[in-house]
Design a protein around this motif. Sequence first.
Motif, PDB file in Angstrom:
ATOM      1  N   THR A   1       0.818  -1.203   0.000  1.00  0.00           N
ATOM      2  CA  THR A   1       0.000   0.000   0.000  1.00  0.00           C
ATOM      3  C   THR A   1       0.853   1.255   0.000  1.00  0.00           C
ATOM      4  OG1 THR A   1      -1.720  -1.165   1.220  1.00  0.00           O
ATOM      5  CG2 THR A   1      -1.809   1.233   1.267  1.00  0.00           C
ATOM      6  N   GLN A   2       0.504   2.177  -0.882  1.00  0.00           N
ATOM      7  CA  GLN A   2       1.123   3.499  -0.904  1.00  0.00           C
ATOM      8  C   GLN A   2       0.095   4.519  -0.427  1.00  0.00           C
ATOM      9  OE1 GLN A   2       3.405   5.521  -4.318  1.00  0.00           O
ATOM     10  NE2 GLN A   2       1.308   6.248  -4.570  1.00  0.00           N
ATOM     11  N   PHE A   3       0.523   5.403   0.458  1.00  0.00           N
ATOM     12  CA  PHE A   3      -0.296   6.535   0.879  1.00  0.00           C
ATOM     13  C   PHE A   3       0.261   7.777   0.204  1.00  0.00           C
ATOM     14  CE2 PHE A   3      -0.896   3.475   4.217  1.00  0.00           C
ATOM     15  CZ  PHE A   3      -2.237   3.610   4.550  1.00  0.00           C
ATOM     16  N   SER A   4      -0.607   8.536  -0.437  1.00  0.00           N
ATOM     17  CA  SER A   4      -0.247   9.860  -0.952  1.00  0.00           C
ATOM     18  C   SER A   4      -0.846  10.864   0.013  1.00  0.00           C
ATOM     19  CB  SER A   4      -0.805  10.076  -2.358  1.00  0.00           C
ATOM     20  OG  SER A   4      -0.195   9.189  -3.264  1.00  0.00           O
ATOM     21  N   ILE A   5       0.016  11.638   0.656  1.00  0.00           N
ATOM     22  CA  ILE A   5      -0.402  12.595   1.672  1.00  0.00           C
ATOM     23  C   ILE A   5      -0.288  13.993   1.066  1.00  0.00           C
ATOM     24  CG2 ILE A   5       0.009  13.421   4.020  1.00  0.00           C
ATOM     25  CD1 ILE A   5       1.831  10.911   4.333  1.00  0.00           C
ATOM     26  N   PHE A   6      -1.277  14.815   1.326  1.00  0.00           N
ATOM     27  CA  PHE A   6      -1.293  16.177   0.804  1.00  0.00           C
ATOM     28  C   PHE A   6      -0.978  17.130   1.955  1.00  0.00           C
ATOM     29  CE2 PHE A   6      -4.057  13.351  -1.487  1.00  0.00           C
ATOM     30  CZ  PHE A   6      -3.564  13.473  -2.771  1.00  0.00           C
ATOM     31  N   LEU A   7       0.178  17.782   1.882  1.00  0.00           N
ATOM     32  CA  LEU A   7       0.650  18.653   2.967  1.00  0.00           C
ATOM     33  C   LEU A   7       0.839  20.076   2.471  1.00  0.00           C
ATOM     34  CD1 LEU A   7       3.476  16.410   4.480  1.00  0.00           C
ATOM     35  CD2 LEU A   7       1.139  16.682   5.316  1.00  0.00           C
ATOM     36  N   SER A   8       0.661  21.023   3.394  1.00  0.00           N
ATOM     37  CA  SER A   8       1.023  22.391   3.056  1.00  0.00           C
ATOM     38  C   SER A   8       2.543  22.439   2.941  1.00  0.00           C
ATOM     39  CB  SER A   8       0.531  23.364   4.132  1.00  0.00           C
ATOM     40  OG  SER A   8       1.129  23.070   5.375  1.00  0.00           O
ATOM     41  N   ASN A   9       3.028  23.254   2.059  1.00  0.00           N
ATOM     42  CA  ASN A   9       4.465  23.350   1.833  1.00  0.00           C
ATOM     43  C   ASN A   9       5.059  24.306   2.860  1.00  0.00           C
ATOM     44  OD1 ASN A   9       6.998  23.195   0.839  1.00  0.00           O
ATOM     45  ND2 ASN A   9       6.497  23.851  -1.236  1.00  0.00           N
ATOM     46  N   ARG A  10       5.276  23.771   4.064  1.00  0.00           N
ATOM     47  CA  ARG A  10       5.852  24.573   5.143  1.00  0.00           C
ATOM     48  C   ARG A  10       6.919  23.743   5.855  1.00  0.00           C
ATOM     49  NH1 ARG A  10       4.408  22.625   9.868  1.00  0.00           N
ATOM     50  NH2 ARG A  10       2.431  21.564  10.124  1.00  0.00           N
TER      51      ARG A  10
ATOM     52  N   ASN B   1       4.773   3.510  16.643  1.00  0.00           N
ATOM     53  CA  ASN B   1       5.724   2.480  16.228  1.00  0.00           C
ATOM     54  C   ASN B   1       5.522   2.058  14.772  1.00  0.00           C
ATOM     55  OD1 ASN B   1       8.032   1.001  16.821  1.00  0.00           O
ATOM     56  ND2 ASN B   1       6.841  -0.846  17.270  1.00  0.00           N
ATOM     57  N   ILE B   2       5.157   3.024  13.946  1.00  0.00           N
ATOM     58  CA  ILE B   2       5.015   2.789  12.514  1.00  0.00           C
ATOM     59  C   ILE B   2       6.164   3.511  11.824  1.00  0.00           C
ATOM     60  CG2 ILE B   2       3.572   3.194  10.480  1.00  0.00           C
ATOM     61  CD1 ILE B   2       1.153   3.100  12.441  1.00  0.00           C
ATOM     62  N   HIS B   3       6.818   2.812  10.907  1.00  0.00           N
ATOM     63  CA  HIS B   3       7.999   3.352  10.249  1.00  0.00           C
ATOM     64  C   HIS B   3       7.739   3.574   8.765  1.00  0.00           C
ATOM     65  CE1 HIS B   3      10.126   2.510  13.926  1.00  0.00           C
ATOM     66  NE2 HIS B   3       9.570   1.314  13.902  1.00  0.00           N
ATOM     67  N   VAL B   4       8.326   4.636   8.223  1.00  0.00           N
ATOM     68  CA  VAL B   4       8.270   4.904   6.796  1.00  0.00           C
ATOM     69  C   VAL B   4       9.351   4.045   6.142  1.00  0.00           C
ATOM     70  CG1 VAL B   4       8.556   6.658   5.002  1.00  0.00           C
ATOM     71  CG2 VAL B   4       7.367   7.231   7.143  1.00  0.00           C
ATOM     72  N   LEU B   5       8.938   3.199   5.198  1.00  0.00           N
ATOM     73  CA  LEU B   5       9.851   2.274   4.533  1.00  0.00           C
ATOM     74  C   LEU B   5      10.320   2.797   3.177  1.00  0.00           C
ATOM     75  CD1 LEU B   5       7.862  -1.002   5.265  1.00  0.00           C
ATOM     76  CD2 LEU B   5       9.700   0.020   6.628  1.00  0.00           C
ATOM     77  N   ALA B   6       9.522   3.697   2.594  1.00  0.00           N
ATOM     78  CA  ALA B   6       9.869   4.316   1.313  1.00  0.00           C
ATOM     79  C   ALA B   6       9.165   5.664   1.252  1.00  0.00           C
ATOM     80  CB  ALA B   6       9.432   3.435   0.149  1.00  0.00           C
ATOM     81  N   ILE B   7       9.798   6.615   0.559  1.00  0.00           N
ATOM     82  CA  ILE B   7       9.229   7.962   0.513  1.00  0.00           C
ATOM     83  C   ILE B   7       9.613   8.658  -0.790  1.00  0.00           C
ATOM     84  CG2 ILE B   7      11.188   8.944   1.751  1.00  0.00           C
ATOM     85  CD1 ILE B   7       9.157  10.890   3.091  1.00  0.00           C
ATOM     86  N   SER B   8       8.669   9.445  -1.291  1.00  0.00           N
ATOM     87  CA  SER B   8       8.893  10.300  -2.452  1.00  0.00           C
ATOM     88  C   SER B   8       8.150  11.605  -2.180  1.00  0.00           C
ATOM     89  CB  SER B   8       8.348   9.629  -3.714  1.00  0.00           C
ATOM     90  OG  SER B   8       8.365  10.512  -4.803  1.00  0.00           O
ATOM     91  N   VAL B   9       8.802  12.739  -2.432  1.00  0.00           N
ATOM     92  CA  VAL B   9       8.191  14.047  -2.179  1.00  0.00           C
ATOM     93  C   VAL B   9       8.185  14.857  -3.474  1.00  0.00           C
ATOM     94  CG1 VAL B   9       8.345  16.200  -0.862  1.00  0.00           C
ATOM     95  CG2 VAL B   9       9.039  14.033   0.201  1.00  0.00           C
TER      96      VAL B   9
ATOM     97  N   ARG C   1       4.496  10.683  -1.015  1.00  0.00           N
ATOM     98  CA  ARG C   1       4.082   9.291  -1.200  1.00  0.00           C
ATOM     99  C   ARG C   1       4.941   8.438  -0.277  1.00  0.00           C
ATOM    100  NH1 ARG C   1       3.425  11.874  -6.070  1.00  0.00           N
ATOM    101  NH2 ARG C   1       1.345  11.599  -6.951  1.00  0.00           N
ATOM    102  N   ILE C   2       4.267   7.608   0.533  1.00  0.00           N
ATOM    103  CA  ILE C   2       5.004   6.778   1.493  1.00  0.00           C
ATOM    104  C   ILE C   2       4.480   5.349   1.480  1.00  0.00           C
ATOM    105  CG2 ILE C   2       5.655   8.659   3.032  1.00  0.00           C
ATOM    106  CD1 ILE C   2       3.366   7.789   4.906  1.00  0.00           C
ATOM    107  N   VAL C   3       5.378   4.447   1.835  1.00  0.00           N
ATOM    108  CA  VAL C   3       5.057   3.063   2.154  1.00  0.00           C
ATOM    109  C   VAL C   3       5.444   2.906   3.615  1.00  0.00           C
ATOM    110  CG1 VAL C   3       5.622   0.642   1.702  1.00  0.00           C
ATOM    111  CG2 VAL C   3       5.498   2.283  -0.209  1.00  0.00           C
ATOM    112  N   VAL C   4       4.561   2.311   4.406  1.00  0.00           N
ATOM    113  CA  VAL C   4       4.776   2.221   5.851  1.00  0.00           C
ATOM    114  C   VAL C   4       4.775   0.770   6.326  1.00  0.00           C
ATOM    115  CG1 VAL C   4       3.818   4.510   6.299  1.00  0.00           C
ATOM    116  CG2 VAL C   4       2.318   2.509   6.329  1.00  0.00           C
ATOM    117  N   SER C   5       5.248   0.579   7.548  1.00  0.00           N
ATOM    118  CA  SER C   5       5.343  -0.763   8.122  1.00  0.00           C
ATOM    119  C   SER C   5       3.990  -1.337   8.554  1.00  0.00           C
ATOM    120  CB  SER C   5       6.313  -0.756   9.306  1.00  0.00           C
ATOM    121  OG  SER C   5       5.863   0.161  10.298  1.00  0.00           O
ATOM    122  N   ASP C   6       2.990  -0.496   8.787  1.00  0.00           N
ATOM    123  CA  ASP C   6       1.682  -0.962   9.251  1.00  0.00           C
ATOM    124  C   ASP C   6       0.568  -0.155   8.579  1.00  0.00           C
ATOM    125  OD1 ASP C   6      -0.547  -1.893  10.604  1.00  0.00           O
ATOM    126  OD2 ASP C   6       0.132  -1.259  12.583  1.00  0.00           O
ATOM    127  N   PRO C   7       0.268  -0.459   7.302  1.00  0.00           N
ATOM    128  CA  PRO C   7      -0.702   0.361   6.578  1.00  0.00           C
ATOM    129  C   PRO C   7      -2.122   0.284   7.154  1.00  0.00           C
ATOM    130  CG  PRO C   7      -0.057  -1.536   5.258  1.00  0.00           C
ATOM    131  CD  PRO C   7       0.836  -1.501   6.457  1.00  0.00           C
TER     132      PRO C   7
END
Length: 156
Positions: free
Chosen positions: A18-27, A42-50, A60-66
């Motif tokens: 599972t990939q989560f795409s998170i929408f954040l303010s650019n701050r 205790n959830i870890h980011v395993l992969a990330i793209s910004v 975009r993140i992949v996490v240890s416990d989706p």
Amino acid sequence: MSSGSQPTAEGLSGPRVTQFSIFLSNRVGALLDVVKVLNERNIHVLAISVQDSADTAIVRIVVSDPESVQQIFLEHAIPFSICDLVVVELKEGATELGRLLAALLAAECNIFGSYALITRPRGRPALALHVEDNECAVSVLRSQQFTILSQSDISR
């Protein structure tokens, strides 16, 4: 129920990550705030793209416990969307990238996005692929002797 078991979701379309795409303010600090919320559970980011723009960023993140992350994002009013990725182990490392891309090209399977995992499942590099057709990509890559990883393969 018959003696044959029901097909699982993984069996129908191959291993899922599972990939989560998170929408954040650019701050400054917005991404750190999200990672802290995950780490507190205790959830870890395993992969990330910004990808950022002037006002917003898509992370975009992949996490240890989706399974837990969706509820956490709802609790913290973090806007997100979800999609499935194909995660491919690169047994020989970066030298296999060309062969992987050639296999997907031959099958006319488009790649919408890709990024490497921060972790090294089984001690080997892995590549997360957001593709047009997960079933096609999994089938083609397996036929070329690539190992496709599932969520349980990459999570701790």
